[in-house]
Enzyme design. Structure first.
Site, PDB file in Angstrom:
ATOM      1  N   ASP A  41      -0.962   6.749   6.729  1.00  0.00           N
ATOM      2  CA  ASP A  41      -2.140   5.710   6.439  1.00  0.00           C
ATOM      3  C   ASP A  41      -2.591   5.013   7.512  1.00  0.00           C
ATOM      4  O   ASP A  41      -1.589   4.112   7.668  1.00  0.00           O
ATOM      5  CB  ASP A  41      -1.960   5.088   4.951  1.00  0.00           C
ATOM      6  N   LYS A  95     -11.884  -1.737   8.191  1.00  0.00           N
ATOM      7  CA  LYS A  95     -11.281  -2.758   8.956  1.00  0.00           C
ATOM      8  C   LYS A  95     -11.459  -2.645  10.231  1.00  0.00           C
ATOM      9  O   LYS A  95     -11.918  -3.371  11.203  1.00  0.00           O
ATOM     10  CB  LYS A  95      -9.762  -2.397   8.679  1.00  0.00           C
ATOM     11  N   TRP A 124       0.575  -1.395   0.041  1.00  0.00           N
ATOM     12  CA  TRP A 124       0.138   0.010  -0.016  1.00  0.00           C
ATOM     13  C   TRP A 124       0.887   1.365  -0.059  1.00  0.00           C
ATOM     14  O   TRP A 124       0.689   2.291  -0.744  1.00  0.00           O
ATOM     15  CB  TRP A 124      -0.890   0.155   1.058  1.00  0.00           C
TER      16      TRP A 124
END
Length: 360
Positions: free
Chosen positions: A172, A196, A102
Site C-alpha cells: 500500500d 495524497k 492502515w
C-alpha cells in the site's frame, strides 16, 4: 485570492499549476464545448486521457512491460479486500507487517477472506518504528507479504524495502507513491489511493505483475476481479473520469519538474527543515517516529501537554496553516508535506514553529 497553507493528510494539496490548467479547461476541454466530466468514457477523447495517464505512470515509475496498470475506484480501503480475494491462494496464508492503523485494517479485511497472519509488528512500541527485516516471520507457503510503505498517522516510512522474497510483495503506497524512486520489479502488486500525491480522491492506482492476474478466479464478482479490469483497460464500467483527468495533469506536472528523482530531492529538503526545528527545540517539540524510521511525507510531533497543543493549533490556523492537527486516534500535530506542498509553505511553518516556541 490568497491560497491556504494546506498541510492536510488527504485529500491533500494539489499543484497550483494543475488547478489552473483544470480551471481553464473545466468548461471546454480541447474545444469540445464540454468538460472532461461530461465526456463519454467510451469517447476517443477520454480513451486518450486514459492511455496518456497509463503511459505517464509507466515512464515516471519505470514500470516494466510485464506489469499491468489499473485505474480503479473504492480507494485503498477496497484494496484491503481485493488483494486477498484475488491473490490469496486456496489453503495458503497471507502475511502482513503491521506498522500502523492502515496495515491493521488491511489485515482485518484479509482475515475475513481467508487465513491472514502477522509476519512482524511494531505495535508494541506504539508504531514509532519500522520492523527490521530480521524480525520477519513469514509462514511457509504464504501467498504474499503485505506492507504499508508510509504511515500517515504515526509518521513512519520504510526506507529499506524488502527485496528478493520468494513470494510476491504487496505494498500500500497510498501516501508516498511518486515521492521517491522504487524498484517496481521487487513487488508483485502496488496500490495507492490518489488523494495524497497523485490527485484528488476517486481513483486508485493498482500496478500488478501480469502473471499474478491468473490468480483472479472467474467466480469472483466482476467488479472485484483484477483480470476483468485488465482485459477492459480499466473501462469495464464507468470510471472516475474527472479524477483520472486530474491524475494525468499531476503526472504531467511531475514529469515537467524532472520526474521522481527531482521530487525525492525536494521532499528530503522539505522534511529536513521541519525535523531540524523539532530536533533543535530542546524537547519543546517531540517527534513521534524514531529517527531511522521518519517519514518524508508526514511529520508527526507533540508538545508538552494538550493545552499547549490546542494553543499551537489555534494560532497556526489563525496564521493560515490548515490541517496540522494529528489524527484523532493519536492526537498531537502532523504536517503532511506531499509532493504538491511547496517549499515556501514549509519554510513559513518552520518560522511559525520557532516563533511559537520562543513565545512559550
Amino acid at each position: 485570492m490568497k491560497r491556504a497553507l494546506n498541510f492536510n493528510a488527504g485529500p491533500a494539496a494539489l499543484p497550483e499549476a494543475v488547478l489552473a490548467k483544470a480551471e481553464k479547461e473545466m468548461m471546454n476541454y480541447q474545444s469540445l464545448g464540454m468538460g472532461v466530466m461530461e465526456l463519454s468514457h467510451r469517447s476517443k477523447e477520454f480513451e486518450d486521457i486514459n492511455d496518456r495517464t497509463n503511459s505517464l505512470l509507466r515512464n515516471l515509475l519505470s514500470i516494466p512491460d510485464d506489469y499491468e496498470v489499473l485505474l480503479l475506484q473504492g480507494g485503498a480501503s477496497l484494496q484491503f479486500s481485493m488483494v486477498p480475494m484475488n491473490l490469496l491462494e486456496e489453503g495458503a496464508s497471507a502475511s502482513y507487517v503491521l506498522t500502523g492503523t492502515w496495515s491493521e485494517k488491511a489485515l482485518k479485511e484479509a482475515q475475513k477472506i481467508g487465513n491472514a497472519v502477522i509476519a512482524a509488528s511494531s505495535k508494541h512500541g506504539n508504531y514509532k518504528s519500522i520492523p527490521s527485516l530480521s524480525e520477519f516471520d513469514i509462514p511457509a507457503g504464504s501467498s504474499y507479504l503485505h506492507i504499508t510503505t508510509n504511515n500517515t498517522i504515526y509518521g513512519t516510512q520504510w526506507h529499506t524495502l524488502p527485496e528478493s522474497l520468494n513470494i510476491p510483495l504487496v505494498a500500500d503506497m497510498s501516501s508516498d507513491i511518486l515521492s521517491r524512486p522504487v524498484n517496481v520489479s521487487s513487488f508483485g502488486l502496488i496500490y495507492a489511493g490518489a488523494q495524497k500525491n497523485l490527485g484528488p480522491s476517486g481513483v486508485t492506482v493498482v500496478i500488478i505483475r501480469k502473471d499474478l492476474l491468473k490468480r483472479s478466479k472467474p467466480e469472483l464478482p466482476s467488479m472485484l476481479n483484477y483480470q476483468v479490469y485488465s482485459e477492459s483497460k480499466s473501462l469495464y464500467n464507468t470510471p472516475p473520469t474527472l479524477s483520472i483527468y486530474f491524475l494525468m495533469l499531476v503526472l504531467e506536472w511531475a514529469e515537467e519538474l524532472g520526474g521522481v528523482k527531482q521530487l525525492e530531492m525536494m521532499n528530503k529538503e522539505k522534511a529536513a527543515l521541519l525535523y531540524d526545528v523539532i530536533d533543535r527545540s530542546e524537547g519543546f517539540y517531540k517527534g513521534h517516529a524514531e529517527k531511522q524510521s521518519r517519514s518524508l511525507m508526514n511529520i508527526t510531533f507533540t508538545l508538552d501537554n494538550e493545552d499547549l497543543t490546542s494553543v499551537f493549533l489555534r494560532e497556526a490556523e489563525e496564521s493560515g496553516f490548515i490541517g496540522l492537527a494529528g489524527h484523532r486516534s493519536v492526537g498531537g500535530c502532523r504536517a503532511s508535506t506531499y509532493n504538491a506542498v511547496p517549499l515556501e509553505n514549509i519554510e513559513k511553518l518552520a518560522d511559525f514553529m520557532n516563533y511559537f516556541r520562543n513565545r512559550n
